[in-house]
Scaffold this active site. Structure first.
Site, PDB file in Angstrom:
ATOM      1  N   GLY A 219      -4.611   0.624  -0.457  1.00 55.76           N
ATOM      2  CA  GLY A 219      -3.706   0.209   0.601  1.00 55.76           C
ATOM      3  C   GLY A 219      -4.404  -0.558   1.705  1.00 55.76           C
ATOM      4  O   GLY A 219      -5.421  -1.211   1.499  1.00 55.76           O
ATOM      5  N   ASP A 244       2.474  -0.485  -9.766  1.00 54.51           N
ATOM      6  CA  ASP A 244       1.811   0.565  -9.007  1.00 54.51           C
ATOM      7  C   ASP A 244       0.779  -0.079  -8.092  1.00 54.51           C
ATOM      8  O   ASP A 244      -0.177  -0.712  -8.558  1.00 54.51           O
ATOM      9  CB  ASP A 244       1.125   1.561  -9.950  1.00 54.51           C
ATOM     10  CG  ASP A 244       2.128   2.270 -10.847  1.00 54.51           C
ATOM     11  OD1 ASP A 244       3.186   2.668 -10.342  1.00 54.51           O
ATOM     12  OD2 ASP A 244       1.853   2.405 -12.059  1.00 54.51           O
ATOM     13  N   LEU A 245       0.952   0.086  -6.790  1.00 55.71           N
ATOM     14  CA  LEU A 245       0.123  -0.591  -5.801  1.00 55.71           C
ATOM     15  C   LEU A 245      -1.361  -0.302  -6.011  1.00 55.71           C
ATOM     16  O   LEU A 245      -1.780   0.854  -5.991  1.00 55.71           O
ATOM     17  CB  LEU A 245       0.535  -0.162  -4.395  1.00 55.71           C
ATOM     18  CG  LEU A 245      -0.261  -0.783  -3.235  1.00 55.71           C
ATOM     19  CD1 LEU A 245      -0.058  -2.293  -3.197  1.00 55.71           C
ATOM     20  CD2 LEU A 245       0.150  -0.148  -1.909  1.00 55.71           C
ATOM     21  N   ASP A 246      -2.138  -1.379  -6.228  1.00 57.67           N
ATOM     22  CA  ASP A 246      -3.594  -1.306  -6.346  1.00 57.67           C
ATOM     23  C   ASP A 246      -4.057  -0.390  -7.477  1.00 57.67           C
ATOM     24  O   ASP A 246      -5.159   0.161  -7.437  1.00 57.67           O
ATOM     25  CB  ASP A 246      -4.228  -0.846  -5.024  1.00 57.67           C
ATOM     26  CG  ASP A 246      -3.999  -1.833  -3.895  1.00 57.67           C
ATOM     27  OD1 ASP A 246      -3.861  -3.030  -4.185  1.00 57.67           O
ATOM     28  OD2 ASP A 246      -3.952  -1.401  -2.720  1.00 57.67           O
ATOM     29  N   GLU A 247      -3.224  -0.233  -8.503  1.00 56.79           N
ATOM     30  CA  GLU A 247      -3.600   0.647  -9.614  1.00 56.79           C
ATOM     31  C   GLU A 247      -3.529  -0.059 -10.962  1.00 56.79           C
ATOM     32  O   GLU A 247      -3.509   0.588 -12.007  1.00 56.79           O
ATOM     33  CB  GLU A 247      -2.708   1.898  -9.625  1.00 56.79           C
ATOM     34  CG  GLU A 247      -2.931   2.802  -8.403  1.00 56.79           C
ATOM     35  CD  GLU A 247      -2.193   4.122  -8.496  1.00 56.79           C
ATOM     36  OE1 GLU A 247      -1.703   4.436  -9.592  1.00 56.79           O
ATOM     37  OE2 GLU A 247      -2.112   4.833  -7.484  1.00 56.79           O
TER      38      GLU A 247
END
Length: 302
Positions: A219, A244-247
């Site tokens: 994040g 999926d954020l930053d995944e």
């Protein structure tokens, strides 16, 4: 200097015999004889293997991955028949495969916000002929990079963005990507979250740089959080973008050591160096067809 001029210069680099260069990427259940079958197929089509890298997740019941780069005289005249002949092999061995050809340059778009260091690194590598792509457009939610981008003869599109107008912004961005026939999107410190609708249009074709050694400090504001935590190593991660954020599947990571003498400004300076080299490596490997995505992981043939 225009895009067309730089592309022409890049194609004239010494030893750049792209017209007869091909790549074959294969994923299939592992079993004896696959390498022999692939080699025999290329031999049958008068192709010489230049580079070959392979990996098996488990020799007994695993998945086999291989990347083969080959040379074949008059390849573009033979390519359709080669791909037609390969279908039978693919069916017999349950192969997922992909042919790529050296003269089919991908068309790339770069998204950027205010911080220009990753954008500048990509433009320098491209201008030097070390990034085998056509950078056809740069999109930003700020005007800061316009002068830099246009000095390279690349179209620059300013599209203000925030969460309140995200849907209409992404509709305009998607239309723009279609107009420019973009194959690859690079988020060079583009500080906006992309929706699932946008990502679905470009599956495994959006590469992001995250200014953290993921999965740590996912994040916003990772350097400030790293400083508050007193970390001794900072890093950066380049990955494919998913919902999926930053995944998303990680392509490349790197780190540098820091200590108590380094404040947040120092961490950001060190981090920007890491970000530049990590993103550039990831983009190069994608353009050279060195990456196979397997679930939420990648097989990267350096």
């Amino acid at each position: 200097m225009s895009v067309e001029t730089i592309v022409e210069m890049n194609l004239k680099q010494p030893g750049n015999k792209i017209e007869n260069r091909g790549r074959l990427l294969v994923k299939c259940p592992d079993k004896p004889g696959i390498v022999s079958v692939l080699s025999s197929f290329l031999l049958k089509h008068d192709s010489n293997i230049i580079e070959s890298s392979q990996y098996s997740s488990d020799p007994e019941n695993g998945t086999f991955f291989i990347r083969i780069e080959f040379h074949c005289e008059n390849l573009m005249k033979k390519s359709k028949q080669m791909e037609l002949d390969f279908k039978e092999i693919a069916a017999n061995y349950s192969i997922d495969y992909y042919f790529a050809y050296g003269n089919e340059r991908q068309r790339t778009a770069i998204f950027v916000s205010k911080e220009p260091h990753c954008l500048m690194e990509l433009l320098w590598e491209w201008q030097n002929g070390d990034l085998d792509t056509d950078i056809v457009v740069v999109v930003s939610n700020h005007e800061d990079a316009r002068g830099l981008v246009e000095s390279f003869g690349i179209p620059f599109h300013y599209i203000p963005a925030n969460k309140d107008i995200r849907k209409q912004v992404e509709e305009e961005q998607i239309r723009l990507m279609e107009d420019y026939e973009v194959d690859l999107l690079i988020l060079a410190r583009y500080m906006q979250i992309l929706t699932s609708d946008f990502v679905s249009h470009f599956q495994n074709r959006i590469i992001n740089i995250h200014h953290s050694f993921l999965p740590a400090f996912i994040g916003a504001r990772p350097y400030e959080r790293a400083f508050d935590r007193g970390v001794k190593l900072i890093g950066a991660t380049s990955h494919y973008v998913t919902n999926d954020l930053d995944e998303g599947p990680i392509i490349e990571q790197d780190i540098e050591r820091v200590d108590h003498r380094d404040d947040v400004i120092d961490l950001k300076k060190i981090g920007s160096r890491i970000e530049r080299r990590v993103l550039t490596k990831a983009v190069k490997w994608h353009l050279e067809n060195r990456i196979i995505v397997e679930g939420n992981k990648t097989i990267v043939f350096h």
